[in-house]
Design a protein around this motif. Sequence first.
Motif: not given
Length: 170
Positions: A64-76, A147-156
């Motif tokens: 989750x740490x990696x997904x949040x930091x990478x997702x934030x960087x990709x988001x902007x 949604x409960x069907x996804x986790x920190x490793x999902x593209x969603x």
Amino acid sequence: MKKVLAGLATILGLVACGEDAPYGSIEKFSARDSMEPYFFTATSRGPLLVDIHGSYLGFEGTDVVSAITKGMERGMQTRPFKATTRMEEAESPAYRVIWVIAPPKNYNANRICKGDIPQSVPGDKATFAIVFCVDDEVYRNMSGWMHKDFDATSEHFTKFVGVVTRDLFK
């Protein structure tokens, strides 16, 4: 007239999707109309500090740490930046984004910025409090869910983090 019809179509789409959408977020508070100048200040000379607390099944540990930091960087996409979870790496640690995973429904964003992080209270789906703090003040407070069907490793989840990041600093 076109704007009215487009607005109605958007509302109808949201109502139709309801809980079937993979994620959602809302802005709960904003101290300013635009956070863009603060984002530029926070990221102009180095990484933005991102502080992540709590857990929920599938949203734990380094994933989750990696997904949040990478997702934030990709988001902007309009202004590339780096995110870090290490205070000593952040250029301006007074500017920070705090993510609380599975916060209680009555969490207090002001207390979060002051360092009083609530314990996770897992529910039927992953929920998040996302707070942009400058020193001990809340500049923007958002909440979101997956949604409960996804986790920190999902593209969603990565897309969700990107959407939240853009909304946080618009």
